[in-house]
Design a protein around this motif. Structure first.
Motif, PDB file in Angstrom:
ATOM      1  N   UNK A  42       5.229  10.699 -12.338  1.00 20.71           N
ATOM      2  CA  UNK A  42       4.706  10.340 -11.016  1.00 20.71           C
ATOM      3  C   UNK A  42       5.265  11.251  -9.935  1.00 20.71           C
ATOM      4  N   UNK A  43       4.420  11.566  -8.997  1.00 20.93           N
ATOM      5  CA  UNK A  43       4.843  12.391  -7.869  1.00 20.93           C
ATOM      6  C   UNK A  43       5.901  11.645  -7.073  1.00 20.93           C
ATOM      7  N   UNK A  44       6.809  12.379  -6.481  1.00 22.79           N
ATOM      8  CA  UNK A  44       7.845  11.773  -5.670  1.00 22.79           C
ATOM      9  C   UNK A  44       7.209  10.954  -4.554  1.00 22.79           C
ATOM     10  N   UNK A  48       2.482   2.386  -6.479  1.00 21.22           N
ATOM     11  CA  UNK A  48       1.676   1.779  -7.536  1.00 21.22           C
ATOM     12  C   UNK A  48       0.193   1.965  -7.251  1.00 21.22           C
ATOM     13  N   UNK A  49      -0.234   1.791  -6.006  1.00 23.65           N
ATOM     14  CA  UNK A  49      -1.658   1.917  -5.660  1.00 23.65           C
ATOM     15  C   UNK A  49      -2.199   3.302  -6.000  1.00 23.65           C
ATOM     16  N   UNK A  50      -1.404   4.356  -5.753  1.00 26.36           N
ATOM     17  CA  UNK A  50      -1.865   5.715  -6.074  1.00 26.36           C
ATOM     18  C   UNK A  50      -1.956   5.921  -7.584  1.00 26.36           C
ATOM     19  N   UNK A  51      -0.950   5.460  -8.309  1.00 23.25           N
ATOM     20  CA  UNK A  51      -0.969   5.610  -9.764  1.00 23.25           C
ATOM     21  C   UNK A  51      -2.124   4.818 -10.355  1.00 23.25           C
ATOM     22  N   UNK A  52      -2.413   3.681  -9.780  1.00 25.05           N
ATOM     23  CA  UNK A  52      -3.526   2.847 -10.228  1.00 25.05           C
ATOM     24  C   UNK A  52      -4.870   3.483  -9.879  1.00 25.05           C
ATOM     25  N   UNK A  53      -4.859   4.426  -8.932  1.00 22.18           N
ATOM     26  CA  UNK A  53      -6.078   5.119  -8.536  1.00 22.18           C
ATOM     27  C   UNK A  53      -6.840   4.444  -7.416  1.00 22.18           C
ATOM     28  N   UNK A  54      -6.165   3.533  -6.695  1.00 22.09           N
ATOM     29  CA  UNK A  54      -6.843   2.786  -5.637  1.00 22.09           C
ATOM     30  C   UNK A  54      -6.221   3.011  -4.262  1.00 22.09           C
ATOM     31  N   UNK A  55      -5.327   3.964  -4.154  1.00 23.71           N
ATOM     32  CA  UNK A  55      -4.635   4.202  -2.889  1.00 23.71           C
ATOM     33  C   UNK A  55      -5.570   4.484  -1.734  1.00 23.71           C
ATOM     34  N   UNK A  56      -6.507   5.404  -1.936  1.00 25.14           N
ATOM     35  CA  UNK A  56      -7.447   5.761  -0.856  1.00 25.14           C
ATOM     36  C   UNK A  56      -8.383   4.602  -0.536  1.00 25.14           C
ATOM     37  N   UNK A  57      -8.867   3.917  -1.562  1.00 33.91           N
ATOM     38  CA  UNK A  57      -9.787   2.794  -1.335  1.00 33.91           C
ATOM     39  C   UNK A  57      -9.093   1.660  -0.593  1.00 33.91           C
ATOM     40  N   UNK A  58      -7.823   1.406  -0.919  1.00 36.59           N
ATOM     41  CA  UNK A  58      -7.083   0.361  -0.213  1.00 36.59           C
ATOM     42  C   UNK A  58      -6.805   0.780   1.228  1.00 36.59           C
ATOM     43  N   UNK A 103       6.343   3.970  -7.739  1.00 31.92           N
ATOM     44  CA  UNK A 103       6.071   4.067  -9.173  1.00 31.92           C
ATOM     45  C   UNK A 103       7.324   4.461  -9.948  1.00 31.92           C
ATOM     46  N   UNK A 104       8.197   5.225  -9.313  1.00 34.40           N
ATOM     47  CA  UNK A 104       9.410   5.680  -9.988  1.00 34.40           C
ATOM     48  C   UNK A 104      10.352   4.536 -10.355  1.00 34.40           C
ATOM     49  N   UNK A 105      10.149   3.345  -9.783  1.00 33.96           N
ATOM     50  CA  UNK A 105      11.014   2.200 -10.098  1.00 33.96           C
ATOM     51  C   UNK A 105      10.537   1.450 -11.333  1.00 33.96           C
ATOM     52  N   UNK A 106       9.398   1.842 -11.899  1.00 32.40           N
ATOM     53  CA  UNK A 106       8.869   1.173 -13.092  1.00 32.40           C
ATOM     54  C   UNK A 106       9.492   1.762 -14.349  1.00 32.40           C
ATOM     55  N   UNK A 107       9.591   0.943 -15.382  1.00 37.33           N
ATOM     56  CA  UNK A 107      10.046   1.448 -16.670  1.00 37.33           C
ATOM     57  C   UNK A 107       8.929   2.287 -17.283  1.00 37.33           C
ATOM     58  N   UNK A 108       9.232   3.002 -18.340  1.00 32.93           N
ATOM     59  CA  UNK A 108       8.215   3.808 -19.006  1.00 32.93           C
ATOM     60  C   UNK A 108       7.057   2.969 -19.517  1.00 32.93           C
ATOM     61  N   UNK A 114       0.448   0.385 -16.330  1.00 32.46           N
ATOM     62  CA  UNK A 114      -0.182   0.582 -15.018  1.00 32.46           C
ATOM     63  C   UNK A 114      -1.282   1.628 -15.107  1.00 32.46           C
ATOM     64  N   UNK A 115      -0.997   2.732 -15.782  1.00 31.14           N
ATOM     65  CA  UNK A 115      -2.000   3.789 -15.927  1.00 31.14           C
ATOM     66  C   UNK A 115      -3.204   3.294 -16.736  1.00 31.14           C
TER      67      UNK A 115
END
Length: 129
Positions: A42-44, A48-58, A103-108, A114-115
């Motif tokens: 994940x980018x620094x 979660x919303x960006x990794x989920x692919x809904x950041x822009x829509x939200x 996202x960096x706070x999530x486990x592998x 999430x992905x």
């Protein structure tokens, strides 16, 4: 798909996904293909919303609700999105996950789930895992 190391499993999946061109012949892809790659960095600062692919829509929905909508936000707003996110996260064992959480706070394992939820939200015709 099962096979010995070096038998071409990954190559076949890359061909199906359109990530690699065949040495001979052609691969015709019909419909949308979603690919869950084994590795993801994940980018620094990614949430979660960006990794989920809904950041822009939200962000569009948030602007409309805040009364700060841009010209085409009302047309682009997906008012069903929030009602689809919670059940999708629950289906992969991530109920109640905050969309603003880094996202960096999530486990592998959480990151992989999430992905997967993001791919399923996108609704591809075929998922390659």
């Amino acid at each position: 798909m099962v096979g010995r190391n070096g038998a071409g499993k990954s190559t076949l999946l890359r061909l199906i996904a359109g990530e690699t061109a065949p040495a001979e012949g052609a691969v015709t892809q019909m419909g949308a293909v979603g690919v869950l790659h084994q590795r993801h960095d994940p980018a620094s600062g990614e949430r979660v919303a960006e990794t989920l692919g809904v950041g822009h829509a939200m962000a569009v929905i948030d602007r409309v609700l805040a009364g700060e909508a841009e010209d085409d936000d009302l047309e682009r707003a997906d008012w069903t999105l929030e009602s689809r996110i919670a059940p999708m996260l629950a289906s992969v064992g991530l109920s109640g996950l905050d969309l603003d959480r880094p996202t960096q706070t999530l486990s592998g394992g959480e990151l992989t789930r999430l992905r997967l939820a993001g791919l399923m939200l996108a609704g591809p015709d075929l998922l390659l895992l």
